[in-house]
Write a protein that holds these residues in place. Sequence first.
Motif, PDB file in Angstrom:
ATOM      1  N   LYS A  31       0.843  -1.197   0.000  1.00 34.41           N
ATOM      2  CA  LYS A  31       0.000   0.000   0.000  1.00 34.41           C
ATOM      3  C   LYS A  31       0.875   1.243   0.000  1.00 34.41           C
ATOM      4  O   LYS A  31       2.068   1.201   0.317  1.00 34.41           O
ATOM      5  CB  LYS A  31      -0.936   0.017   1.202  1.00 34.41           C
ATOM      6  N   ALA A  86      -9.776  11.363  -3.960  1.00 35.78           N
ATOM      7  CA  ALA A  86     -10.348  10.153  -4.557  1.00 35.78           C
ATOM      8  C   ALA A  86     -10.182  10.156  -6.077  1.00 35.78           C
ATOM      9  O   ALA A  86      -9.863   9.127  -6.684  1.00 35.78           O
ATOM     10  CB  ALA A  86     -11.827  10.040  -4.180  1.00 35.78           C
ATOM     11  N   THR A 108      -8.093   7.315  -8.194  1.00 34.41           N
ATOM     12  CA  THR A 108      -8.733   6.548  -9.270  1.00 34.41           C
ATOM     13  C   THR A 108      -7.969   6.699 -10.578  1.00 34.41           C
ATOM     14  O   THR A 108      -7.722   5.722 -11.294  1.00 34.41           O
ATOM     15  CB  THR A 108     -10.193   6.997  -9.453  1.00 34.41           C
ATOM     16  N   TYR A 167      -5.700   3.147  -8.537  1.00 35.02           N
ATOM     17  CA  TYR A 167      -5.892   2.526  -7.232  1.00 35.02           C
ATOM     18  C   TYR A 167      -7.365   2.169  -7.027  1.00 35.02           C
ATOM     19  O   TYR A 167      -8.260   2.817  -7.586  1.00 35.02           O
ATOM     20  CB  TYR A 167      -5.410   3.449  -6.114  1.00 35.02           C
ATOM     21  N   SER A 168      -7.599   1.159  -6.187  1.00 38.63           N
ATOM     22  CA  SER A 168      -8.960   0.648  -6.020  1.00 38.63           C
ATOM     23  C   SER A 168      -9.682   1.214  -4.805  1.00 38.63           C
ATOM     24  O   SER A 168     -10.917   1.340  -4.814  1.00 38.63           O
ATOM     25  CB  SER A 168      -8.933  -0.881  -5.898  1.00 38.63           C
ATOM     26  N   SER A 169      -8.949   1.557  -3.737  1.00 41.05           N
ATOM     27  CA  SER A 169      -9.607   2.027  -2.524  1.00 41.05           C
ATOM     28  C   SER A 169      -8.622   2.786  -1.651  1.00 41.05           C
ATOM     29  O   SER A 169      -7.406   2.754  -1.876  1.00 41.05           O
ATOM     30  CB  SER A 169     -10.191   0.848  -1.731  1.00 41.05           C
ATOM     31  N   TYR A 170      -9.164   3.467  -0.623  1.00 44.47           N
ATOM     32  CA  TYR A 170      -8.319   4.221   0.302  1.00 44.47           C
ATOM     33  C   TYR A 170      -9.012   4.299   1.657  1.00 44.47           C
ATOM     34  O   TYR A 170     -10.219   4.073   1.788  1.00 44.47           O
ATOM     35  CB  TYR A 170      -8.040   5.627  -0.227  1.00 44.47           C
ATOM     36  N   LYS A 171      -8.228   4.640   2.677  1.00 43.82           N
ATOM     37  CA  LYS A 171      -8.734   4.796   4.038  1.00 43.82           C
ATOM     38  C   LYS A 171      -8.078   6.021   4.649  1.00 43.82           C
ATOM     39  O   LYS A 171      -6.866   6.192   4.559  1.00 43.82           O
ATOM     40  CB  LYS A 171      -8.402   3.555   4.871  1.00 43.82           C
ATOM     41  N   VAL A 231      -3.604   3.972   0.803  1.00 42.42           N
ATOM     42  CA  VAL A 231      -4.143   3.793  -0.540  1.00 42.42           C
ATOM     43  C   VAL A 231      -3.738   2.417  -1.045  1.00 42.42           C
ATOM     44  O   VAL A 231      -2.568   2.012  -0.947  1.00 42.42           O
ATOM     45  CB  VAL A 231      -3.622   4.883  -1.501  1.00 42.42           C
ATOM     46  N   TYR A 232      -4.715   1.685  -1.608  1.00 42.07           N
ATOM     47  CA  TYR A 232      -4.521   0.290  -1.982  1.00 42.07           C
ATOM     48  C   TYR A 232      -4.654   0.098  -3.504  1.00 42.07           C
ATOM     49  O   TYR A 232      -5.551   0.693  -4.111  1.00 42.07           O
ATOM     50  CB  TYR A 232      -5.526  -0.600  -1.276  1.00 42.07           C
TER      51      TYR A 232
END
Length: 351
Positions: free
Chosen positions: A281, A324, A328, A332-336, A349-350
């Motif tokens: 990540k 975001a 994108t 990347y597919s997702s984040y926290k 970020v993943y």
Amino acid sequence: MDGLFDAQAHIWNYTFKFINTMSLKCAIDLGIPDIIHNHGKPMTIYHMAKALSINPAKSRALYRLMRVLVRSEFFVEVGISDEDESYWLTPASRLLLNHNPFCATPFCRVVGGRLMQEPWHYLSDWLTGDRHLSPFEMAHGATFWDHAERVPRLNRLFNEAMASDSSLVNHVVLRECGEAFRGYKSLVDVGGGTGEMAGAISVAFPDMACVVLDLPHVIAGSKGKDNLTYVEGDMFEAIPQADLVLLKSILHDWDDEDSIKILKKCREAIGSSSSNERGGKVMIIDMVLNNHGGGDKAMEDQLLYDLAMMTYLNGKERDEREWAAVFTSAGYSSYKITHSIGVRSLIEVYP
């Protein structure tokens, strides 16, 4: 008529607000916080002037400077009498002490210096013009990064400022967000400067191989030890392979197009496999506009920092929607987002 005078007072307040910055810089240049601290108790103007070797005829001028700094909450008056004002430190001025591991004086010297003040005179020309050059480039004929490479004192002050900031961030991140690093075997700190951040992580996680990636003039003279190494390189060209890629106060220096390029290089670095079962990540420490618990002062800090990035570097601070979109676009597919670092946040970020 009261409304007119209130409006005039508001205008005057912002017209002269730069004096707060310059008064603070003067106090730092004179070493006033350290002088008072070393005195060991509240200090009178007389003793302060003597310790600072100020001309006795100008002691009243020193009082007038301290009066503004008290108003700005950098010092507090203690045991006030008509003839003998005494001054002591506040939490803010303690952060200016040279022995403080989180010392903020290098940052103040960089931002308060002539080099960083001049670009603001070009902001209106930049806004009405069609050139991509930042106001800093318009003022000085070169980018901030070029200046840092050419001027050793600026490079040193900037590195010191980033190192002191990293010390403060480390204190919070490793205490409150340490779990985000646990279980990973390798990390590269992109644009990690002199290695303050990566160094703290390497100590906290001795089984993690930590690498600092930065330009040659930035890491010149830096020596690795134990599980910490330094690598010369350009993040736009290549980033060493690692489970974790750390970007602290990096992406706000760049516009969306360049930030996406950097993030794509980060994605290549973490690859599709990782020594951690959760996969690799990217970890970003930067501001998320309008998303913090610091109140009005923190909100103002964020907005002012955004204008500073725009003026000095053509960079920007971002709200969550803007982050975001960048993630994108970089694949990347997702984040926290974890909000626990003052006006900044930790974003994982993943791929």
